[in-house]
Design a protein around this motif. Structure first.
Motif, PDB file in Angstrom:
ATOM      1  N   GLU A 108       0.847  -1.183   0.000  1.00 13.92           N
ATOM      2  CA  GLU A 108       0.000   0.000   0.000  1.00 13.92           C
ATOM      3  C   GLU A 108       0.884   1.233   0.000  1.00 13.92           C
ATOM      4  N   CYS A 109       0.548   2.198  -0.822  1.00 12.67           N
ATOM      5  CA  CYS A 109       1.360   3.404  -0.973  1.00 12.67           C
ATOM      6  C   CYS A 109       1.197   4.374   0.190  1.00 12.67           C
ATOM      7  N   CYS A 110      -0.006   4.589   0.597  1.00 14.77           N
ATOM      8  CA  CYS A 110      -0.310   5.626   1.588  1.00 14.77           C
ATOM      9  C   CYS A 110      -0.960   5.007   2.822  1.00 14.77           C
ATOM     10  N   PRO A 111      -0.234   4.146   3.557  1.00 12.75           N
ATOM     11  CA  PRO A 111      -0.861   3.479   4.691  1.00 12.75           C
ATOM     12  C   PRO A 111      -1.253   4.470   5.780  1.00 12.75           C
ATOM     13  N   VAL A 112      -2.370   4.202   6.391  1.00 19.22           N
ATOM     14  CA  VAL A 112      -2.851   5.010   7.505  1.00 19.22           C
ATOM     15  C   VAL A 112      -2.736   4.155   8.755  1.00 19.22           C
ATOM     16  N   PRO A 113      -1.965   4.606   9.766  1.00 20.84           N
ATOM     17  CA  PRO A 113      -1.832   3.814  10.986  1.00 20.84           C
ATOM     18  C   PRO A 113      -3.196   3.477  11.576  1.00 20.84           C
ATOM     19  N   GLY A 114      -3.397   2.204  11.891  1.00 25.65           N
ATOM     20  CA  GLY A 114      -4.632   1.755  12.484  1.00 25.65           C
ATOM     21  C   GLY A 114      -5.758   1.516  11.495  1.00 25.65           C
ATOM     22  N   ALA A 115      -5.485   1.713  10.198  1.00 20.14           N
ATOM     23  CA  ALA A 115      -6.535   1.481   9.192  1.00 20.14           C
ATOM     24  C   ALA A 115      -6.873   0.002   9.158  1.00 20.14           C
ATOM     25  N   ARG A 116      -8.157  -0.293   8.935  1.00 23.55           N
ATOM     26  CA  ARG A 116      -8.610  -1.680   8.940  1.00 23.55           C
ATOM     27  C   ARG A 116      -8.182  -2.434   7.687  1.00 23.55           C
ATOM     28  N   ASP A 117      -7.999  -1.736   6.591  1.00 20.92           N
ATOM     29  CA  ASP A 117      -7.720  -2.386   5.310  1.00 20.92           C
ATOM     30  C   ASP A 117      -6.254  -2.183   4.943  1.00 20.92           C
ATOM     31  N   GLN A 118      -5.456  -3.220   5.059  1.00 13.40           N
ATOM     32  CA  GLN A 118      -4.037  -3.121   4.755  1.00 13.40           C
ATOM     33  C   GLN A 118      -3.642  -3.961   3.541  1.00 13.40           C
ATOM     34  N   ARG A 119      -4.619  -4.330   2.701  1.00 15.58           N
ATOM     35  CA  ARG A 119      -4.300  -5.127   1.524  1.00 15.58           C
ATOM     36  C   ARG A 119      -3.597  -4.264   0.474  1.00 15.58           C
ATOM     37  N   PRO A 120      -2.872  -4.891  -0.433  1.00  9.29           N
ATOM     38  CA  PRO A 120      -2.174  -4.128  -1.472  1.00  9.29           C
ATOM     39  C   PRO A 120      -3.156  -3.370  -2.362  1.00  9.29           C
ATOM     40  N   GLY A 121      -2.800  -2.156  -2.671  1.00  4.69           N
ATOM     41  CA  GLY A 121      -3.603  -1.320  -3.549  1.00  4.69           C
ATOM     42  C   GLY A 121      -2.765  -0.160  -4.037  1.00  4.69           C
ATOM     43  N   LEU A 122      -3.373   0.719  -4.794  1.00  4.30           N
ATOM     44  CA  LEU A 122      -2.684   1.890  -5.318  1.00  4.30           C
ATOM     45  C   LEU A 122      -3.501   3.136  -5.037  1.00  4.30           C
ATOM     46  N   CYS A 123      -2.820   4.245  -4.878  1.00  7.74           N
ATOM     47  CA  CYS A 123      -3.525   5.507  -4.741  1.00  7.74           C
ATOM     48  C   CYS A 123      -3.379   6.302  -6.041  1.00  7.74           C
ATOM     49  N   ASN A 124      -4.192   7.351  -6.145  1.00  7.07           N
ATOM     50  CA  ASN A 124      -4.149   8.197  -7.345  1.00  7.07           C
ATOM     51  C   ASN A 124      -2.720   8.616  -7.674  1.00  7.07           C
ATOM     52  N   CYS A 125      -1.961   8.987  -6.653  1.00  6.51           N
ATOM     53  CA  CYS A 125      -0.616   9.519  -6.885  1.00  6.51           C
ATOM     54  C   CYS A 125       0.282   8.511  -7.589  1.00  6.51           C
ATOM     55  N   GLU A 126       0.167   7.240  -7.250  1.00  3.90           N
ATOM     56  CA  GLU A 126       0.986   6.209  -7.906  1.00  3.90           C
ATOM     57  C   GLU A 126       0.573   6.010  -9.359  1.00  3.90           C
ATOM     58  N   ILE A 127      -0.721   6.002  -9.606  1.00  2.00           N
ATOM     59  CA  ILE A 127      -1.218   5.822 -10.968  1.00  2.00           C
ATOM     60  C   ILE A 127      -0.810   7.012 -11.831  1.00  2.00           C
ATOM     61  N   MET A 128      -0.939   8.221 -11.270  1.00  2.00           N
ATOM     62  CA  MET A 128      -0.540   9.427 -11.984  1.00  2.00           C
ATOM     63  C   MET A 128       0.940   9.366 -12.354  1.00  2.00           C
ATOM     64  N   ALA A 129       1.780   9.004 -11.392  1.00  3.75           N
ATOM     65  CA  ALA A 129       3.217   8.959 -11.628  1.00  3.75           C
ATOM     66  C   ALA A 129       3.598   7.890 -12.649  1.00  3.75           C
ATOM     67  N   GLU A 130       3.019   6.708 -12.525  1.00  2.00           N
ATOM     68  CA  GLU A 130       3.373   5.592 -13.410  1.00  2.00           C
ATOM     69  C   GLU A 130       2.940   5.835 -14.854  1.00  2.00           C
ATOM     70  N   LEU A 131       1.761   6.407 -15.027  1.00  2.00           N
ATOM     71  CA  LEU A 131       1.212   6.573 -16.377  1.00  2.00           C
ATOM     72  C   LEU A 131       1.359   7.984 -16.936  1.00  2.00           C
ATOM     73  N   GLY A 132       1.854   8.904 -16.129  1.00  4.33           N
ATOM     74  CA  GLY A 132       2.035  10.280 -16.595  1.00  4.33           C
ATOM     75  C   GLY A 132       0.721  10.990 -16.881  1.00  4.33           C
ATOM     76  N   LEU A 133      -0.289  10.700 -16.084  1.00  2.00           N
ATOM     77  CA  LEU A 133      -1.604  11.299 -16.272  1.00  2.00           C
ATOM     78  C   LEU A 133      -1.862  12.343 -15.193  1.00  2.00           C
ATOM     79  N   ILE A 134      -2.723  13.312 -15.510  1.00  3.85           N
ATOM     80  CA  ILE A 134      -3.138  14.271 -14.501  1.00  3.85           C
ATOM     81  C   ILE A 134      -4.253  13.649 -13.664  1.00  3.85           C
ATOM     82  N   GLN A 135      -4.493  14.239 -12.511  1.00  5.58           N
ATOM     83  CA  GLN A 135      -5.435  13.671 -11.549  1.00  5.58           C
ATOM     84  C   GLN A 135      -6.829  13.500 -12.133  1.00  5.58           C
ATOM     85  N   SER A 136      -7.293  14.450 -12.923  1.00  7.48           N
ATOM     86  CA  SER A 136      -8.651  14.348 -13.463  1.00  7.48           C
ATOM     87  C   SER A 136      -8.798  13.176 -14.430  1.00  7.48           C
TER      88      SER A 136
END
Length: 104
Positions: free
Chosen positions: A29-57
């Motif tokens: 997980e890119c942006c883990p939140v301490p104590g969050a219930r869901d710790q499975r692997p995933g991606l946040c917008n920031c990772e997708i934006m960086a990997e694909l060179g796309l803007i947030q919208s």
């Protein structure tokens, strides 16, 4: 019930297909939140934006299409969202294709 046509349309876009592959291959997980219930692997917008060179919208648009097709789930994390692959939908879609086309 699965909407095979909607799922196929969502997967037909090369960017969305690439995003789904990224989610399927994510290891942590890119942006883990301490104590969050869901710790499975995933991606946040920031990772997708960086990997694909796309803007947030553009990322938000593609993720909306994937979420509406049931292929991903999302969870807000501050100003970002975490995305997770919906394995149940993806598995159901592949089984439906096998059944519809008489594949083994």
């Amino acid at each position: 019930m699965l909407d095979a046509v909607r799922i196929a349309k969502a997967l037909s876009d090369p960017v969305r297909y690439q995003i789904l592959l990224m989610l399927a291959r994510s290891q942590k997980e890119c942006c883990p939140v301490p104590g969050a219930r869901d710790q499975r692997p995933g991606l946040c917008n920031c990772e997708i934006m960086a990997e694909l060179g796309l803007i947030q919208s553009r990322v938000s648009y593609h993720m909306k299409e994937l979420a509406e097709a049931g292929l991903v789930t999302e969870e807000p994390r501050g100003k970002w969202k975490m995305y997770y692959i919906n394995q149940k939908t993806l598995t159901g879609f592949t089984q439906l294709l096998k059944s519809d086309f008489n594949l083994k």
